[in-house]
Write an enzyme that holds these catalytic residues in place. Structure first.
Site, PDB file in Angstrom:
ATOM      1  CB  ILE A 174      71.591  82.617  73.981  1.00 56.83           C
ATOM      2  CG1 ILE A 174      73.296  82.832  73.691  1.00 56.83           C
ATOM      3  CG2 ILE A 174      71.335  83.871  74.775  1.00 56.83           C
ATOM      4  CD1 ILE A 174      73.525  83.800  72.659  1.00 56.83           C
ATOM      5  CB  CYS A 175      73.970  79.725  78.534  1.00 54.23           C
ATOM      6  SG  CYS A 175      74.855  78.452  77.794  1.00 54.23           S
ATOM      7  NE  ARG A 176      81.043  81.301  80.928  1.00 54.51           N
ATOM      8  CZ  ARG A 176      82.195  80.664  80.587  1.00 54.51           C
ATOM      9  NH1 ARG A 176      82.813  80.921  79.640  1.00 54.51           N
ATOM     10  NH2 ARG A 176      82.190  79.477  81.431  1.00 54.51           N
ATOM     11  N   GLY A 185      77.054  77.723  75.570  1.00 50.18           N
ATOM     12  CA  GLY A 185      76.015  76.626  74.984  1.00 50.18           C
ATOM     13  C   GLY A 185      75.649  75.502  75.632  1.00 50.18           C
ATOM     14  CG  MET A 208      75.317  85.507  75.947  1.00 48.29           C
ATOM     15  SD  MET A 208      74.420  86.746  74.855  1.00 48.29           S
ATOM     16  CE  MET A 208      75.243  88.270  74.903  1.00 48.29           C
TER      17      MET A 208
END
Length: 108
Positions: free
Chosen positions: A59-61, A63, A87
């Site tokens: 996961i990141c902010r 995708g 996120m």
């Protein structure tokens, strides 16, 4: 090379291993309590921090970085899926988060 698998935040099973590849300031503002934090640019030298036999939800902010990390991990023999929406989607879904700042967790 196989097609990268994407999963929604709702599809992540309870107890899944989550790898957060965001930067430190993003992690501190809000993250998933049991996630492993390795910023994307540190992934190659910290690969040994991850279990090669486990499945990872990356996961990141939003995708983008997690998609790159997922492809890189799969190329190195790891089982990884990209979390669609990152996120931002996690927060929108009302999933639990914690912060390192003592304030309400948020996504920056």
């Amino acid at each position: 090379m196989s097609e990268m698998e994407n999963v929604s935040v709702e599809a992540i099973p309870v107890g899944a291993k989550i790898l957060d590849v965001r930067e430190d300031y993003e992690w501190e503002a809000g993250h998933i309590a049991d996630a492993v934090h390795i910023p994307l640019d540190q992934l190659p030298e910290r690969l040994d921090d991850l279990d090669p036999d486990g499945d990872l939800a990356v996961i990141c902010r939003t995708g983008g970085r997690s998609a790159r990390a997922t492809q890189w991990l799969e190329a190195h023999g790891y089982s990884a899926v990209n979390v669609t929406g990152g996120m931002g989607a996690w927060l929108e879904a009302g999933k639990p988060m914690v912060s390192d700042t003592g304030t309400e967790p948020t996504v920056v």
